[in-house]
Design an enzyme around this catalytic site. Structure first.
Site, PDB file in Angstrom:
ATOM      1  N   HIS A  84       0.667  -1.053   0.060  1.00  0.00           N
ATOM      2  CA  HIS A  84      -0.046  -0.003   0.055  1.00  0.00           C
ATOM      3  C   HIS A  84       0.980   1.259  -0.071  1.00  0.00           C
ATOM      4  O   HIS A  84       0.444   2.241   0.387  1.00  0.00           O
ATOM      5  CB  HIS A  84      -0.864   0.108   1.298  1.00  0.00           C
ATOM      6  CG  HIS A  84      -1.671  -1.380   1.325  1.00  0.00           C
ATOM      7  ND1 HIS A  84      -2.892  -1.538   0.853  1.00  0.00           N
ATOM      8  CD2 HIS A  84      -1.250  -2.488   2.342  1.00  0.00           C
ATOM      9  CE1 HIS A  84      -3.347  -2.810   1.158  1.00  0.00           C
ATOM     10  NE2 HIS A  84      -2.534  -3.229   2.134  1.00  0.00           N
ATOM     11  N   GLU A 121       9.976   8.206 -16.854  1.00  0.00           N
ATOM     12  CA  GLU A 121       8.463   9.098 -17.064  1.00  0.00           C
ATOM     13  C   GLU A 121       8.079   8.863 -18.588  1.00  0.00           C
ATOM     14  O   GLU A 121       6.862   8.260 -18.722  1.00  0.00           O
ATOM     15  CB  GLU A 121       8.513  10.590 -16.971  1.00  0.00           C
ATOM     16  CG  GLU A 121       8.694  10.899 -15.420  1.00  0.00           C
ATOM     17  CD  GLU A 121       8.890  12.558 -15.353  1.00  0.00           C
ATOM     18  OE1 GLU A 121       8.180  13.181 -14.400  1.00  0.00           O
ATOM     19  OE2 GLU A 121       9.875  12.896 -15.919  1.00  0.00           O
ATOM     20  N   SER A 160      15.401  21.765 -15.610  1.00  0.00           N
ATOM     21  CA  SER A 160      14.345  22.590 -16.012  1.00  0.00           C
ATOM     22  C   SER A 160      14.659  23.588 -16.807  1.00  0.00           C
ATOM     23  O   SER A 160      15.736  24.323 -16.359  1.00  0.00           O
ATOM     24  CB  SER A 160      13.526  22.842 -14.710  1.00  0.00           C
ATOM     25  OG  SER A 160      12.683  23.947 -14.803  1.00  0.00           O
ATOM     26  N   LYS A 174      16.287  21.918 -10.524  1.00  0.00           N
ATOM     27  CA  LYS A 174      15.716  20.860 -10.813  1.00  0.00           C
ATOM     28  C   LYS A 174      16.485  19.871 -11.688  1.00  0.00           C
ATOM     29  O   LYS A 174      17.282  20.216 -12.413  1.00  0.00           O
ATOM     30  CB  LYS A 174      14.413  20.939 -11.741  1.00  0.00           C
ATOM     31  CG  LYS A 174      13.217  21.732 -10.905  1.00  0.00           C
ATOM     32  CD  LYS A 174      12.203  20.846 -10.532  1.00  0.00           C
ATOM     33  CE  LYS A 174      11.643  19.702 -11.055  1.00  0.00           C
ATOM     34  NZ  LYS A 174      10.519  20.034 -11.848  1.00  0.00           N
TER      35      LYS A 174
END
Ligand code: ARG
Length: 462
Positions: free
Chosen positions: A156, A290, A277, A283
């Site tokens: 979970h 992804e 970024s 970043k």
């Protein structure tokens, strides 16, 4: 524009409909397999005496010339050819003259396209299997280095029990193993020759289907001409197997994305596979996992797409079947790109962060089951022990203490059976080592599992 059926028809095709009908824009990908299939067809026609040996030799020479023209870039068929089969036939007649018109004897584009697609898919299955093996290789290498590295295990997405990092990685080795098995099994059903089934009903000519099948490395010839020109279930099976490969890669991707976040910090992204970024200077983004996670969508889409194309088709060939190709081609290229990218990501795109991992398994209550098992070993029934530890966890949370920080005197107020050896029993490394059941995370089990997986990998080498 002349077509093979020009003498039957009075008017030419509307140019827009010609474009609509054409598949040359994408079935050009089959060219090498179309040529190989046609070489076998020519040899079979001579072998059975349907054409003369010299004619077959001319056809084969012409086809091989087209192959070199293609490889050198000199042959680039355009829209005028409708599809790859006509493109090759047209060029063949240009090269060898009228004898070129004999190639299509006893064959239809319907059995031809099935032959091409099966030859192509067989080839691609073998390369996907090889790439799955490369992916397993890096997982095995990382597992070897990390048998005793601990990582929180989750259910979970809540901390559950600490585990060996190698055990976690080996889970993906198993998934990739089943992916290979699925591909190897369906390859058998791909490797059946439809050639010689004709348009739908076979042919009056004394062809030898077994002869051409053998030349092409097929294991057998198909049994029913209607079925062989109109089914694509082998392609659907491939799309299904590919979807599962992507499911597995996507789950690993999701984990890497989580692990690389500031919240987890289990891995650091190297500069090799991450991007910055354009706006936020701090970043570093996990683009590779992804994209893999995102690309899984198109592969599942192609699976549903082909199922839908097939479901209402009456026997035998229908032009709808031309829609089998683009999704299949895109699936092969997507699966290969994703496997390559994930293998590179694991090899040089992420570095595990050992301090952070060690810290993680020491800062939670994921040793609570083991405290209960401690009582079980002293003869207390598990359900009772579970209740006792529940009370202690609540006490720890209220007083801001981890289990290892609670004094033995306090432990004993919950149950008299606790003694000082308790602390060793709830150390993360001790509790991982103790899960020594077959297939469990205990270090001995993980070493044995690693040895089995390694032997299996070595065995699979071709
Ligand atoms: N381009 C066609 C396809 O991909 C080849 C077979 C055409 N057959 C036909 N009867 N029109 O399916």
């Amino acid at each position: 524009m002349t077509t093979p059926w020009s003498q039957r028809f009075e008017q030419g095709l509307n140019p827009a409909i010609h474009r609509f009908n054409a598949s040359i824009g994408f079935d050009i990908a089959l060219i090498e397999f179309d040529l190989t299939g046609s070489v076998a067809q020519a040899k079979m026609l001579a072998h059975t005496g349907i054409i003369a040996d010299a004619e077959a030799q001319a056809l084969v020479a012409g086809l091989e010339q087209i192959r070199s023209e293609w490889q050198s870039g000199a042959f680039q068929p355009g829209i005028e050819s409708e599809d790859i089969h006509y493109a090759v036939e047209r060029r063949l007649v240009e090269i060898v003259g009228d004898v070129g018109k004999k190639l299509h004897t006893g064959r239809s584009r319907n059995d031809q396209v099935g032959t091409d697609l099966r030859l192509w898919l067989r080839f691609e299955i073998d390369s996907v299997v090889e790439m799955l093996r490369d992916f397993q290789r890096i997982l095995l290498d990382l597992a070897k280095e990390n048998v005793e590295t601990l990582i929180p295990g989750y259910t979970h997405l809540q901390r559950a029990q600490p585990i060996s990092l190698a055990h976690h990685l080996l889970a993906y080795v198993e998934m990739a193993e089943r992916d290979q098995e699925r591909l190897t099994q369906l390859r058998k059903r791909v490797n059946i020759s439809p050639l010689g089934s004709g348009a739908l009903a076979g042919t009056v000519l004394p062809i030898d289907r077994h002869f051409s099948a053998q030349l092409l490395g097929f294991d057998a010839v198909s049994e029913n001409s209607l079925d062989s020109v109109s089914d694509r279930d082998y392609a659907i099976e491939f799309l299904n197997a590919s979807s599962l490969v992507l499911v597995h890669l996507s789950r690993l991707s999701e984990e890497v994305i989580l692990w690389a976040s500031q919240e987890f910090r289990f891995v650091t992204l190297t500069d090799r596979c991450a991007t910055g970024s354009s706006l936020m200077p701090q970043k570093k983004n996990p683009d590779v996992p992804e994209l893999v996670r995102g690309k899984s969508g198109r592969v599942f889409g192609h699976l549903v797409g082909l199922l839908t194309v097939m479901k209402g088709l009456p026997l035998a060939y229908n032009k709808d079947l031309q829609e089998d190709k683009e999704g299949l081609f895109d699936t092969v290229s997507t699966v290969k790109q994703c496997l390559e990218a994930m293998t590179i990501l694991l090899r040089e795109g992420i570095v595990f962060n050992p301090e952070r991992l060690a810290g993680a398994v020491n800062e939670d209550y994921s040793n609570a089951t083991d405290a209960a098992d401690y009582l079980v070993r002293k003869g207390i029934p598990f359900r009772e022990a579970y209740g006792v530890i529940g009370g202690i966890v609540k006490h720890g949370i209220t007083t801001g203490q981890l289990l290892k920080e609670i004094s033995i005197a306090d432990w004993q107020t919950f149950h008299p059976a606790f003694e000082a050896d308790l602390y060793a029993a709830i150390e993360p490394a001790t509790i991982v080592a103790a899960r020594n059941s077959y297939g469990g995370t205990g270090f001995m089990q993980v070493r044995a599992a690693l040895a089995r997986a390694e032997a299996r990998w070595q065995n699979g080498a071709t």
